[in-house]
Design a protein around this motif. Structure first.
Motif, mmCIF file in Angstrom:
data_model
loop_
_atom_site.group_PDB
_atom_site.id
_atom_site.type_symbol
_atom_site.label_atom_id
_atom_site.label_comp_id
_atom_site.label_asym_id
_atom_site.label_seq_id
_atom_site.Cartn_x
_atom_site.Cartn_y
_atom_site.Cartn_z
ATOM 1 N N LYS A 203 3.662 19.001 -0.318
ATOM 2 C CA LYS A 203 3.282 17.659 -0.798
ATOM 3 C C LYS A 203 4.109 17.359 -2.039
ATOM 4 C CE LYS A 203 -1.108 19.007 -0.063
ATOM 5 N NZ LYS A 203 -2.564 19.085 -0.221
ATOM 6 N N LYS B 81 5.015 4.577 -6.955
ATOM 7 C CA LYS B 81 4.661 3.228 -7.372
ATOM 8 C C LYS B 81 4.512 2.387 -6.108
ATOM 9 C CE LYS B 81 7.778 3.504 -11.400
ATOM 10 N NZ LYS B 81 6.757 3.901 -12.393
ATOM 11 N N ASP C 119 -2.018 -8.585 2.272
ATOM 12 C CA ASP C 119 -0.818 -7.771 2.509
ATOM 13 C C ASP C 119 -0.257 -8.004 3.907
ATOM 14 O OD1 ASP C 119 -1.272 -6.643 0.008
ATOM 15 O OD2 ASP C 119 -2.355 -4.934 0.817
ATOM 16 N N ASP D 126 -3.967 -2.139 2.028
ATOM 17 C CA ASP D 126 -5.302 -2.288 1.449
ATOM 18 C C ASP D 126 -5.949 -3.640 1.722
ATOM 19 O OD1 ASP D 126 -5.084 0.232 0.422
ATOM 20 O OD2 ASP D 126 -4.972 -0.354 -1.676
ATOM 21 N N ASP D 127 -5.141 -4.694 1.796
ATOM 22 C CA ASP D 127 -5.702 -6.034 1.754
ATOM 23 C C ASP D 127 -5.207 -6.920 2.888
ATOM 24 O OD1 ASP D 127 -7.416 -6.974 -0.604
ATOM 25 O OD2 ASP D 127 -6.029 -5.521 -1.489
ATOM 26 N N SER E 216 4.348 7.093 -9.315
ATOM 27 C CA SER E 216 3.301 6.255 -9.895
ATOM 28 C C SER E 216 2.860 6.803 -11.246
ATOM 29 C CB SER E 216 2.098 6.206 -8.959
ATOM 30 O OG SER E 216 1.013 5.534 -9.563
ATOM 31 N N VAL E 217 2.396 5.944 -12.116
ATOM 32 C CA VAL E 217 1.786 6.406 -13.373
ATOM 33 C C VAL E 217 0.423 7.027 -13.112
ATOM 34 C CG1 VAL E 217 3.014 4.634 -14.695
ATOM 35 C CG2 VAL E 217 0.663 4.198 -13.972
ATOM 36 N N LEU E 218 -0.098 6.832 -11.922
ATOM 37 C CA LEU E 218 -1.391 7.413 -11.561
ATOM 38 C C LEU E 218 -1.203 8.820 -11.005
ATOM 39 C CD1 LEU E 218 -3.125 4.375 -9.830
ATOM 40 C CD2 LEU E 218 -3.647 5.348 -12.073
ATOM 41 N N LYS E 219 -2.087 9.720 -11.383
ATOM 42 C CA LYS E 219 -1.970 11.095 -10.923
ATOM 43 C C LYS E 219 -2.430 11.279 -9.477
ATOM 44 C CE LYS E 219 -2.528 14.347 -14.024
ATOM 45 N NZ LYS E 219 -3.118 15.266 -15.047
ATOM 46 N N ASN E 220 -3.090 10.274 -8.950
ATOM 47 C CA ASN E 220 -3.592 10.396 -7.575
ATOM 48 C C ASN E 220 -2.814 9.530 -6.589
ATOM 49 O OD1 ASN E 220 -4.442 7.869 -8.329
ATOM 50 N ND2 ASN E 220 -6.590 8.450 -8.576
ATOM 51 N N GLN E 221 -1.653 9.103 -6.997
ATOM 52 C CA GLN E 221 -0.840 8.237 -6.135
ATOM 53 C C GLN E 221 0.597 8.737 -6.170
ATOM 54 O OE1 GLN E 221 -1.631 3.929 -6.394
ATOM 55 N NE2 GLN E 221 0.562 3.592 -6.357
ATOM 56 N N TRP F 265 4.435 -1.255 -4.006
ATOM 57 C CA TRP F 265 5.095 -2.578 -4.035
ATOM 58 C C TRP F 265 6.558 -2.527 -4.453
ATOM 59 C CZ3 TRP F 265 1.405 -4.427 -1.489
ATOM 60 C CH2 TRP F 265 0.080 -4.278 -1.890
ATOM 61 N N ARG G 179 0.145 1.348 2.397
ATOM 62 C CA ARG G 179 -0.334 2.508 1.623
ATOM 63 C C ARG G 179 -0.093 3.832 2.320
ATOM 64 N NH1 ARG G 179 -4.167 4.487 -2.149
ATOM 65 N NH2 ARG G 179 -4.816 2.429 -2.868
ATOM 66 N N PHE H 148 0.570 11.693 1.032
ATOM 67 C CA PHE H 148 0.735 12.887 0.204
ATOM 68 C C PHE H 148 1.680 13.898 0.859
ATOM 69 C CE2 PHE H 148 -3.494 11.171 -0.887
ATOM 70 C CZ PHE H 148 -3.292 10.935 -2.232
ATOM 71 N N GLN H 149 1.579 14.018 2.152
ATOM 72 C CA GLN H 149 2.360 14.991 2.921
ATOM 73 C C GLN H 149 3.857 14.679 2.834
ATOM 74 O OE1 GLN H 149 0.558 15.724 6.732
ATOM 75 N NE2 GLN H 149 2.514 16.022 7.774
#
Lengths: 317, 317, 317, 317
Positions: free
Chosen positions: C125, C142, C230, C226-227, C134-139, C144, C151, C50-51
């Motif tokens: 930030k 995008k 990865d 995350d995985d 990203s289409v996500l508001k918490n990311q 990959w 991450r 975020f930073q």
């Protein structure tokens, strides 16, 4: 002389009404590599494909599939297939070597269902450009260069609204496909069959539908990834690229973990999948799923492939 | 008459000097299922294996492999192989149907290297007990019941300290194995070959060593899992069970992600692996790795299979 | 007044002797995103950071780390830390807001070991550019889009060849780091400590070495994926890009699955990792590993982090 | 005196109308370990949980949750919370140390919504029996011993049909929960909030529903696994055990990859999940999702958590 045999699925020749969009989809989102572009046709393959291309893309009216190409086991099988088919009254067209870049002399003919098949033996297996080439001698391109990045072309799934029995017989008897799993109705009619000439559960799925937007439909083509995680990563990639899709879910039949996404240019659906099993038993008894068992066969778990989005209209010329 | 063909790897008959420990290792740690135990012999298979067993385990002096069993493509291939082999001066033993539970009439004979092979067509494919049976009609057992839980038996890797060339010829010419990848020295001698009768890169790896604890060695048997994560989970399981192992690493040759662990009862090494690629091209040109390329061929990345722990002494009788 | 507290690791300011190569490594291979480049300095972060940036890169002589930045819990903590440190005789430098893009007023000071730390509260930030967002508001971005694509920034590992005890005390008493796991010798001296101000096992590892190429070394910075898959995919990517690395392996201490690869431009080592555990227990008792247990602590399994390639010379100015 | 604080979620005390079935579900299918059983109550935890238990199970009429337990940051926080709550007119019950095995003196009180909370500091962190103990000093049990085998207890999700605003205020002001993400309607009312006292996006989700089978409902408890593949493996395990479930899918809010399955004994829903992100920023601004964005917030992709199976009736006494 030995019966001619098909060795493997070769390629699909796709026509897109929005070539730009299809190229973006297949090259940037799915992550296929381009072997070459010639005369407006783009020849693509996955990083682990060896053959010159497994998908060709060209501009044209409406999403359609020109033909589905298969490679024979021996050079002489192409002509042997021609003779067998002509004896059976099938009209066979000859395609001169080089008509399609990377592919030798071929024959084309329709299934009873109208789907156009192409058979050939000779293919080029060009190396990748040096900067895209894998450091491994048994791998064509570096993996993971872009997008979903599946390993290889896997199978096609085609639909008919004619009497499927004729086509199952043709696939089995003329072309040597073995039935691996099937759904039958209570009268014993096969409604859906998963067939292969390889150790895969299916190189070809053939499914009967009550009615279709076009008499002979390509439902989807499928590219294979090595790991379940690749499919989940693919879901993130598709979503971030604004593409709707079905899955992830796992089929009972074939045990495949899947996503289904449509090329926004051609309307051709692509299955991204992994898992499944291999059949090495020479006396494999086709696995039968009754109508009562079809739900489990379709969906072991996960987001269901329902008719809800089953609207792609990839006809076959 | 058509040339007889081998369809697939069938099973390995293993003798353990500590049967109790071997059963714990294969059943609890690796997670194989037991089809049955009869006359002191335990018949095991993975949850996705169809054949009666892919591993048999019995008590005996020293870790050894009685024979490696292969299934032929057609019933008549067993006798056809016998004739071909006897014409070639190979001594062939007949094994009556039922001598080994689940396996029909078989022939046994040594490779030039001394490794004992068995060929048969008839096998039983018993269903699992109801409480262990998968809800899927195309899967033998519920997966993930215990231990590592690989899907299926995959290949064997055998070593010789004799002149390997004789055996490569025998495997190719008498038995129909196709060379898929190989390492050769600067004089052109093949030192290691990965061969198959299926679309796998290898059903059989055959490797020449300067010297061995026994003239004919089984280096490892291999069970296949679907996902990379399964191999990492296996590493945790092996470690928590006090077992030492090599890996994870990825071979260049065959592109397999692997762990190697030794059965503490029999000394037989087991490879747990996933990944790799399939060969459907009928004109596959064997991938050649020179001595200079051997390191990359052995280890694309990860913990190396060195000679450091290469001390298993699974001889072949 | 409440004791000042550090909230989290912020960023590392890295100097590269080959900026071009470092940018290729961090942006194309690791796959970090560039927030902005200003005055020759490139500000990078992972897709889930975020930073404003978690890594800055600039050209300079020799690979070095200017400082390691940390974010405090409250705005007033920066000045409170200054007072505490100065009371303790530590020389504290003030850095005006905006000296580093995206970072507010800061203080800088050396640990007893000589490593330069920076503390600040105010950070920007910034949102990602629309086409990378990203289409996500918490990311932030995008995921990959390219390369390994971890991450988020996770931790730093620093080495000293001075008496570590002084620095452990300083980290604990002045800065509020909690010891989570540690290795001690038979005399009770702590040789290696994993410390955190968050629920991570470590935001900071501090390790004593008998001798070092520079008195204060940054051993590695670490980005989290995350995985497990990865990390294996990262191994393929690194290998295909011609980079040598250590791993995959799993530490006993922290339970992290890792790869270690060196930036060819700066010589700074990067750990790509996943796994591990979180500590929420308020009365966590540091896990002690004796010398006899150190091997298991270092390597639960896999390719070992040995001294064999332990040659990076990222000094701290 | 410092404000009292909650450190972490502790445990859930569950009553099952079919204890036998619940024990099978939680121990064999989910794979939790049993610390001990006393007076008919079974105390369970995951292999990576440190606290004596994170779930207790006992027989009783109807599926219900007695209380949700939380651990405070400091010993004195329990009494400090009591004073704060009583000043606020909340009726607080004292529970003597040892009333629940492994848990010290506690207080119990209802949220405005009626959900019963318990606060305590003292907990036992018993080692596992030797044969189940991990070889790692920082891990309680061997992982992967049975069933899904998640790492640790993660969060609870509770529902109310009363005015949620009162409870959000209570959670924030009395108990110190921080709002991390929330859904609000067009009038600005918060309909769903993801709140935490840790770096997790939520230790507690609190959601308002128009009507519920019981005024205060526990919607689900959640156990965390390390890898995406673990969740897919869990889907296989659940399916083979005859259990219906929702998922796999990925939430936009919290970015969690999930499965939801119901304990057939108690009716308590369990979320098996991985992924998500951590919040270390001290000035985290809660992520707001409008009604128009709620669908994406609920389902980034995959099988949707709809109201279709939203029928569990786990009331709180």
């Amino acid at each position: 002389m030995a019966r001619p045999e098909i060795a493997k699925l070769g390629h699909v020749a796709l026509v897109s009404s929005d070539l730009e969009k299809s190229l973006w989809f297949f090259k940037e989102v799915i992550g296929l590599e381009e072997t070459e572009a010639r005369d407006g046709v783009h020849y693509l393959r996955a990083w682990g494909d060896f053959q010159h291309h497994t998908l060709s893309l060209e501009a044209g009216d409406g999403g359609q599939v020109r033909h589905i190409g298969w490679r024979t086991k021996r050079p002489e099988d192409v002509q042997a297939f021609r003779e067998l088919l002509e004896q059976d009254g099938v009209e066979v067209e000859t395609v001169k070597a080089g008509t399609t870049p990377g592919i030798g002399e071929a024959i084309r003919f329709p299934l009873p269902s109208g789907h156009q098949f192409e058979l050939y033996y000779d293919v080029e297996k060009p190396k990748a450009d040096e900067h895209r080439r894998s450091v491994l001698k048994n791998q064509t391109y570096k993996a993971w260069a872009k997008g979903v990045s599946p390993r290889r072309f896997d199978h096609v799934n085609i639909h008919t609204d004619t009497d499927a029995a004729l086509t199952y017989d043709f696939l089995r008897e003329q072309l040597g496909f073995k039935m691996r799993e099937y759904v039958r109705d209570d009268d014993g009619n096969v409604l859906a069959g998963w067939m292969s000439v390889t150790s895969l559960v299916h190189d070809l799925a053939f499914i009967q539908k009550p009615s279709l937007p076009s008499p002979a439909r390509l439902h989807h083509i499928s590219y294979w990834s090595d790991d379940s995680q690749d499919i989940l990563r693919a879901a993130d990639i598709l979503k971030e690229n604004g593409l709707r899709f079905i899955g992830p879910g796992k089929h009972g039949i074939s045990q495949a973990l899947y996503l289904y996404v449509m090329d926004p240019g051609s309307g051709c659906r692509v299955e991204l999948f992994t898992g499944g099993y291999l059949i090495f038993e020479p006396d494999w008894e086709p696995v039968e799923w009754t109508l009562a068992e079809r739900d489990l066969g379709n969906t072991y778990w996960g987001d269901t492939v329902s008719d809800k989005e089953d609207n792609n209209v990839t006809i076959m010329a």
